[in-house]
Scaffold this motif. Sequence first.
Motif, PDB file in Angstrom:
ATOM      1  N   THR A  34      14.251  -8.062  -5.906  1.00 38.47           N
ATOM      2  CA  THR A  34      15.150  -8.938  -5.347  1.00 38.47           C
ATOM      3  C   THR A  34      14.395  -9.496  -4.009  1.00 38.47           C
ATOM      4  O   THR A  34      14.543 -10.653  -3.592  1.00 38.47           O
ATOM      5  CB  THR A  34      16.612  -8.520  -4.824  1.00 38.47           C
ATOM      6  N   HIS A  35      13.673  -8.582  -3.435  1.00 41.77           N
ATOM      7  CA  HIS A  35      12.970  -8.945  -2.432  1.00 41.77           C
ATOM      8  C   HIS A  35      11.625  -9.671  -2.684  1.00 41.77           C
ATOM      9  O   HIS A  35      11.104 -10.534  -1.721  1.00 41.77           O
ATOM     10  CB  HIS A  35      12.587  -7.597  -1.234  1.00 41.77           C
ATOM     11  N   GLY A  36      10.904  -9.393  -3.781  1.00 43.09           N
ATOM     12  CA  GLY A  36       9.994 -10.160  -4.473  1.00 43.09           C
ATOM     13  C   GLY A  36       8.519  -9.964  -3.550  1.00 43.09           C
ATOM     14  O   GLY A  36       7.768 -10.653  -4.345  1.00 43.09           O
ATOM     15  N   SER A  37       8.487  -9.844  -2.364  1.00 45.17           N
ATOM     16  CA  SER A  37       7.157 -10.105  -1.666  1.00 45.17           C
ATOM     17  C   SER A  37       6.101  -9.330  -2.324  1.00 45.17           C
ATOM     18  O   SER A  37       4.892  -9.797  -2.733  1.00 45.17           O
ATOM     19  CB  SER A  37       7.205  -9.740  -0.239  1.00 45.17           C
ATOM     20  N   HIS A  38       6.144  -7.926  -2.392  1.00 46.74           N
ATOM     21  CA  HIS A  38       5.060  -7.001  -2.946  1.00 46.74           C
ATOM     22  C   HIS A  38       5.587  -6.324  -4.103  1.00 46.74           C
ATOM     23  O   HIS A  38       5.555  -4.913  -4.126  1.00 46.74           O
ATOM     24  CB  HIS A  38       4.612  -6.078  -1.791  1.00 46.74           C
ATOM     25  N   VAL A  39       6.365  -6.840  -5.120  1.00 52.65           N
ATOM     26  CA  VAL A  39       6.899  -6.163  -6.082  1.00 52.65           C
ATOM     27  C   VAL A  39       5.820  -5.295  -7.076  1.00 52.65           C
ATOM     28  O   VAL A  39       6.352  -4.292  -7.384  1.00 52.65           O
ATOM     29  CB  VAL A  39       7.716  -7.159  -7.179  1.00 52.65           C
ATOM     30  N   ALA A  40       4.830  -5.864  -7.168  1.00 65.03           N
ATOM     31  CA  ALA A  40       3.902  -5.205  -8.000  1.00 65.03           C
ATOM     32  C   ALA A  40       3.500  -3.955  -7.332  1.00 65.03           C
ATOM     33  O   ALA A  40       3.286  -2.717  -7.783  1.00 65.03           O
ATOM     34  CB  ALA A  40       2.561  -5.830  -8.571  1.00 65.03           C
ATOM     35  N   VAL A  41       3.484  -3.890  -5.993  1.00 68.09           N
ATOM     36  CA  VAL A  41       2.951  -2.882  -5.296  1.00 68.09           C
ATOM     37  C   VAL A  41       3.968  -1.683  -5.467  1.00 68.09           C
ATOM     38  O   VAL A  41       4.041  -0.413  -5.406  1.00 68.09           O
ATOM     39  CB  VAL A  41       2.387  -3.075  -3.702  1.00 68.09           C
TER      40      VAL A  41
END
Length: 156
Positions: A34-41
Amino acid sequence: MSGLLEAVIALGYGFASAVVPLVNAEAFAVVAGTHGSHVAVAVLGLALGQTAGKLLLFESARRATGRLARRIARGPRSARAAARASRWAGSIRRWLSRRRTGLPTVFVSAATGIPPLAAVSLAAGTADLRRCEFAAACLLGRVIRFAILALPLALA
């Protein structure tokens, strides 16, 4: 939040959730999505932490195989229940000790949660499954599981 800080938090949370059943890694993945900025990390850190924690369970079971078997055998059960538990543990150990059945079982458990990965980790530790193969199957399954939970929310 910086990517490095998010990775460290995800790694620690993943490790804690692997060892303490009340800590929910899936909820962390949803929040990270939901925050989505560094989701892959966050997904990768969470999966690495979970794998490290499950390796701790795997190694604990591997080192305590003889003691664990003796404790299960002398538990307060009837002879019939003890024999049934011994047969069940033996068949699970044989199933997980074969590469063609053990690795897919660990992968499916890590990706879906069925059977529970904590139980599979302990059982795989008592079997002859290789540590690096267990870790690879566990990590791949966990990355897939957390990505399925987090990425749709991040892309929405």
